[in-house]
Design an enzyme around this catalytic site. Structure first.
Site, short mmCIF file in Angstrom:
data_model
loop_
_atom_site.label_atom_id
_atom_site.label_comp_id
_atom_site.label_asym_id
_atom_site.label_seq_id
_atom_site.Cartn_x
_atom_site.Cartn_y
_atom_site.Cartn_z
CE1 TYR D 139 -2.91 3.13 1.06
CE2 TYR D 139 -3.29 2.11 3.18
CZ TYR D 139 -3.52 3.13 2.30
OH TYR D 139 -4.38 4.16 2.66
CE LYS D 167 -5.73 2.46 -1.05
NZ LYS D 167 -6.26 2.80 0.27
#
Lengths: 323, 323, 323, 323
Positions: D139, D167
């Protein structure tokens, strides 16, 4: 610029400034480069921006370059001239000179020494606009100028008739999306993107095109990608986008200089024989071994071949400098 | 500059550039201001720095100001001239002009448009130094120029004979302490600090003095603080430092502009009657109500009184503008 | 903490957390290190700060360390415990636990995940303060937490009785000078500085002392420098400051890691035999060749000798690891 | 997660954590919210990310929320759990607990206290991966964690089998484009984008979908936009993108808090009656007058109406709080 060419659209390369020495323009190289990009299908030319190293050139040399470039372009495509300076007086002088040479519009980044608030920036642009003899685009370039044109500022300046668009080089697509939303507020308002790697998606989302630096070298690649995006041919977009990213990775990231893009483009142009690869102080050309990496990458990318096919640089492909 | 005045020491105000209009120098104001600070005991003058708004002035106006200021100073104290520009050619022109007007040294911040690596910066300064007709100081001002002179770069440039010192406006005392350590490597090397709030401690730690902007207004306050630090009178240092911090808080932080310091100084100078309070675009004078806050703070600080006592601005204390 | 020890003053080392493995405390090393710094004359101890790698330790390990350290300190000097966490609930738990172990005060940086505005920060501290069982210092550490305690926020929190001071690790002396100005507003308010290279000047200007990381290794050097500053012996300040800067340059800047200071201190402590040199993930020990550079620098600085003289680490100076 | 659901695709809302008080979960609200988004057509759920305010919750509360959410989701869509922590030990504990509750994958931002170099980050992730019982996504969230996963780091980690995607919440589309290029190096590698305003263009360029915060509130809007992009219906993309930008401008930019997005979403959810609008310290709910602006904007956007039509929140649309 007649209204019939508005809004500006398509690929408008930020022309590099070919140099033979400090403040000495490579006049023949400039002529060849202008012809090369126009023959490559570009929709306009932007001279004396960041890629043009304008802030590093003396005022005299900047004027000389405006004259030579406009003369060579001969109205074949619209000409935009960067007039950004830390002094308002000098910016206005550049604008007047540009008009006298036949330029179509001027381009204005924020003054880049003092930090400033948006209300002062707005006033600055309003005062400047009142004295500009040509339509103008604002140029958002916070990485170099420290100050952004905030969306609210741009929106409030859209009441100025001469203000015909924005070139956004922030690489911030959240910001860019908001610029696109502003287009609904006025006709013929142009929103162009700086980084060539973002050009395709900006057009897919409703943007007008790109000030793509790589189009100095390979204009038809960027023109084709632009057209694929405009015609919503996503498969072609993905294919050409991959080429753009490969070119970017191969030529702009050799060495770690923060201005690797500029050194890469000029080095590559040098190898094509179009013009000299000299940079203007405080930027310096890359070491010979890095230049050879660029040369190799150009071969791998088929850039020499594609140029020969296009017949553009056929008179003078420069030999590898170590041969 | 004869070697007898080296190293530079003490309070060297960064003179503001009094203006009557855009690119129109307040000549009489300039003359009064020069006399005011010299009579206040300062040890030198630095013109056309950040406080002098040099980047916002046209080249012609900068030259005019060099001429007027040098003429008025008449060799009473050493004169340093800022020649920072994004174009090397223009910087060298300014240096030559400064010499012709009798300046003692020039001051050079990094070019402020392109980001750059230290090795390119080092080469840039070396090439420049070879063409400068005067000794020079480097001016570290990363908040405005984006690029610092790193310690290693300064150390390696110390072999250049013309390089006589550094003005550090980074407000980074970790960096400043390292500059002080460099002083042991060469005789007559000056290390001056920009922010006036740090001047006292920099001198206590071995620094040479300050380019203190507030000394435009209250030169004797900064000169006294400098002398207290030099003579190691810590009680007096604390007393005067408190006054400096009060002045700074009262005059520079009215309103939230990032250039509040400059607007505050010029507004205050306007109220003293020494010179006009006009700023140069892209900076703009503060709204009238904020000016009145400045006026009130000046009264509270006793600045009008102290000026009268010193007899300096006696001919023309300007009335409060709302009276 | 009884009021008689307020305000906190002097050298209060931010104790490193000696580790044998991930989340495994080097208990014996901790005991030796605590004794070493107390015998070196320090005026207090701060555990579980940035140097203590608190955020990298599991909650269980942090509690264990509080217990061991407090037990070993045995009230010889005041103990401050870092309770900074991104969860208010966890911070309060740490504070209660610290009290139960006999700590004198807790230290609180801003929560370090979400950016936030000052008014929310103020409310956060007020709510926290209401539940803290011990006096607290605020710890300004924007390089790691992204959020500063602005001067206005600190000033408005000074009405809270439990709020007894600030540790400022911003290295921003403009900010620090303003903290010193705040001291006049309340009795017994402490202003300590983080970076050891700025400790002397902060004390000369009216500050109370330093949370000097190097005092883990060479406590008496920092204590002597503090005393020289308090007694206004500037010649001695300059002499010792030069040593502090040399130590800092020799041990903290080997390799380019942003946490070079922490790796340098722990590596050096490892070589003295006081405790293990293991860092806690995500930090990792430096490569062997860099460790050897540290060892050489320690010899050059005479650190091994001085430790022997002080008789502190005499039982177990570790051999050079390559011998 | 069985390989048949890989790569992850589509709209995976970062679920907010409904709260009744500090560290007190709104259990009923959580159940309603989970049903709401799943019935809205989302393709997965991501709990305990930034929108889930994970770092602000105590460890106990985070575990409680994992349990409640997984229980309510009941395998209808894949569940991703954020396990980011500054302590490796705690992250691994969260991962094990997530597995025991039936989660499909975990999500890992960089540790967010210490700055670090990429080689240390790489080692950290490798060591962590060896102990994780579930597949993981990285992330990228530099605005909150200060450290990015650089492209080269991600590329070198792709050899880890458990590493199934990224992400990216950097909002940097230059970076995102490079992630898309990496997809060709391995099958089933997912590249999701954080900011919902960039979701459509990321999918048009070859990305896999979005962790769109607004999908907490209006899941079907984001699902429809995703589908329009996947099916290359640019006219529909432009129409829905305009709605997304309007929602974003109307709900996330009321007030100037840096976390306006989070306050806006929770406030709006409160008005729908789905769940409580309480934020977790150090974030605080917005003042009543701003809440009413949000309510008005929700009416203008037709959000109440669309929710009634979808029959989702029909049992309990909360009254305007001032009525």
């Amino acid at each position: 610029m007649t209204d019939t060419v508005l809004p500006l659209k398509g690929i408008i390369p930020p022309l590099v400034t070919p140099l033979l020495g400090r403040d000495e323009i490579d006049v023949d190289g400039t002529r060849r480069l202008v012809d090369h990009v126009i023959e490559g299908g570009v929709h306009g030319l932007f001279i004396l921006g960041t890629s043009g190293e304008a802030p590093s050139l003396s005022h005299k040399t900047q004027q000389e370059f405006i004259q030579i470039a406009c003369e060579q372009i001969q109205g074949r495509v619209p000409v935009l001239v960067g007039i950004t300076d830390t002094s308002m007086t000098e910016s206005i002088e550049f604008a007047k000179f540009s008009q006298s040479c036949g330029a179509d519009a001027v381009v204005l980044a924020t003054p880049y020494y003092f930090p400033m608030h948006q209300q002062d920036l707005k006033r600055y642009i309003e005062e400047m606009a009142a004295e500009l003899p040509l339509p103008f685009l604002l140029y958002n370039m916070p990485s170099h100028t420290k100050v952004s044109y905030e969306i609210g500022t741009i929106e409030s300046l859209m009441k100025l008739e001469k203000f015909i668009g924005v070139k956004d080089s922030s690489a911030d697509m959240l910001y860019y999306n908001k610029l696109i939303e502003l287009k609904s507020e006025r006709e013929n308002f142009t929103v162009l993107v700086g980084p060539e790697e973002l050009m395709a998606q900006s057009v897919l989302m409703g943007g007008d095109g790109g000030i793509s630096g790589g189009a100095n070298l390979a204009p038809s690649l960027y023109v084709s990608l632009y057209e694929a995006a405009v015609t919503e041919d996503l498969r072609e977009v993905h294919r050409l986008q991959h080429q753009v990213l490969r070119l970017s990775k191969s030529l702009y990231e050799v060495g770690a200089a923060p201005t690797g893009y500029l050194a890469g483009i000029k080095t590559a142009l040098g190898f094509t024989g179009l013009c000299s690869d000299r940079l203007c102080e405080p930027l310096y050309e890359m070491p010979e071994e890095r230049k050879q990496v660029i040369h190799q990458h150009m071969s791998d990318l088929g850039l020499f071949e594609s140029m020969r096919t296009e017949g553009i640089a056929s008179q003078g492909i420069k030999k590898k400098s170590n041969s």
